[in-house]
Scaffold this active site. Structure first.
Site, short mmCIF file in Angstrom:
data_model
loop_
_atom_site.label_atom_id
_atom_site.label_comp_id
_atom_site.label_asym_id
_atom_site.label_seq_id
_atom_site.Cartn_x
_atom_site.Cartn_y
_atom_site.Cartn_z
N GLU A 163 144.63 -18.38 85.67
CA GLU A 163 143.86 -17.38 86.40
C GLU A 163 144.39 -15.98 86.13
O GLU A 163 143.62 -15.03 85.92
CB GLU A 163 143.92 -17.71 87.89
CG GLU A 163 142.99 -16.90 88.76
CD GLU A 163 143.03 -17.35 90.22
OE1 GLU A 163 142.30 -16.76 91.02
OE2 GLU A 163 143.80 -18.29 90.56
N ASP A 208 140.85 -8.68 95.26
CA ASP A 208 140.90 -8.94 96.69
C ASP A 208 142.05 -8.27 97.45
O ASP A 208 141.81 -7.58 98.43
CB ASP A 208 140.96 -10.45 96.94
CG ASP A 208 139.78 -11.19 96.36
OD1 ASP A 208 138.99 -10.59 95.61
OD2 ASP A 208 139.62 -12.38 96.66
#
Length: 425
Positions: free
Chosen positions: A395, A170
């Protein structure tokens, strides 16, 4: 280590299963994400092949009539305010019509056919009994044709992404230049900061630009006219995964008694376009290309190494050499930094601006094996397993210190660890 790690990874996937699909994490990401589900299926196939098949079937049940696979499928049982941008922001029903699940209008990297083929291979007999591939194959073909038919903005035969979220990476520094021309939006409340530290997430400025791009796409009815997109980039990761998935579609076609030749031809075409347009011989890496300026975005994103997953890639040796150099130090660290370690823009703990991600590690491990760099692949595998064992299924992690960042009990981390445990170094 392995036995305990396997049990812990299995527990993450079992806990994050929501009946038909798996959420990436319970708080920060409470819905189904597209490329997450592909990686999750790779791990689920070792626990429950049927559940892995269902993961992909659930995602493709939300496929749009034009063939796109949305990057988020919203869980109707989850409160709308749990995530932003939620279903009310996207207004997908205005395009898909009644009877479709609420989804976003963006896409994510097309790793799904590769995941479907590997999921099938884990339990061929039961998959055949269920008709898994016959039902999924035409949907996968439609998905690929959407990308190659609607998203070839640059005229080079490569797919363009129209939002940083579509790249999966992103807020990579690779997007800073094209994002700079986007005026940030206001009037929204972020939900990600309820679950993660601001220093680990995109800045307010970047998030405002993401919202602006998404709103504009929605307001134009999700039309894929390049003139309507301030951000339009030919991304090496997206196109490499499409090429690898075309190879998987060829394998699926053979299994179904169909002609694999069109998929193999598409693999060749995409590979040639990747190398001709996005490869820089000077630094031995692929780079994204800004469609509007026509320039390569020469930044040190790990996306430029992901084409190693493409079978028959003619510049694979150059990429392996780049992984070993000072920008990534893969032979020393084992964990793939998401951005050039020597660049001033590198941030070890901020989302996609430096941390190592387990799914990218899995892709590089697979690509290194594919091109004969098995010792280096073993180094990557060992580092990924050790990092998960040390800090849990985070993550992402600092590639230098292995400090965990982002969400806890992250599904694709657990999934690729399960898959790596099935392989010998």
């Amino acid at each position: 280590m392995s036995l305990g790690l396997r049990a812990r990874a299995s527990r993450v996937l079992l806990d994050n299963w929501h009946g038909q699909s798996t959420v990436p994490s319970g708080g920060l990401y409470p819905h189904q994400w597209s490329w997450d589900s592909a990686f999750i299926a790779l791990g689920l196939r070792h626990l429950s092949p049927r559940r892995a098949q269902r993961e992909l079937e659930s995602l493709f049940g939300a496929q749009w009539p034009d063939g796109r696979v949305p990057h988020i499928v919203f869980d109707a049982a989850t409160p709308a305010e749990a995530y932003f941008p939620g279903p009310g922001f996207w207004c997908s029903a205005a395009v898909t019509g009644p009877g479709f699940p609420a989804t976003s209008g963006l896409v994510q990297p097309p790793v799904h056919a590769l995941a479907a083929w590997e999921t099938f291979r884990a339990a061929r007999d039961s998959a055949r009994e269920r008709g898994f591939l016959p039902r999924l194959y035409p949907k996968l073909v439609a998905w690929h044709r959407y990308l190659t038919g609607r998203r070839d903005f640059g005229g080079h035969g490569l797919v363009s992404v129209v939002h940083p979220w579509e790249s999966g990476m992103d807020n990579s520094p690779a997007w800073d230049e094209p994002l700079a021309r986007v005026a940030p939006a206001g009037g929204f409340r972020r939900r990600d900061l309820d679950h993660a530290a601001p220093g680990e997430r995109p800045t307010e400025l970047d998030y405002g630009r993401y919202v602006r791009l998404a709103r504009t796409y929605r307001e134009h009815g999700y039309s894929d006219d390049p003139a309507g997109h301030a951000f339009a980039v030919e991304d090496p990761l997206t196109n490499a995964l499409l090429a690898a998935s075309e190879h998987a579609l060829a394998e699926i076609a053979v299994e179904l008694g169909r002609d694999p030749a069109p998929h193999l031809a598409e693999l060749t075409r995409l590979t040639d376009a990747l190398v001709d347009v996005l490869f820089d011989e000077g630094d031995g890496c692929f780079h994204a290309r800004d469609v509007h300026s026509g320039r390569l975005l020469r930044t040190g994103s790990v996306a430029g190494l992901v084409p190693l997953v493409v079978p028959g890639l003619p510049v694979a040796d150059a990429l392996v050499k780049t992984t070993l150099g000072p920008r990534f130090r893969l032979g020393e660290l084992g964990l793939p930094a998401s951005f050039d370690l020597t660049d001033a823009l590198f941030e070890a703990g901020r989302y996609w601006r430096g941390p190592a991600w387990f799914n990218i590690g899995w892709l590089l491990w697979r690509g290194l094996r594919l091109h004969g760099a098995r010792e280096l692949a073993g180094t990557v595998r060992a580092a990924l397993l050790a990092a998960a064992d040390d800090v849990g299924f985070r993550e992402y992690v600092d590639p230098l210190t292995r400090t965990g960042h982002g969400a806890h009990d992250f599904s694709w981390t657990a999934a690729v660890i399960l898959d790596l445990l099935e392989w010998e170094p």
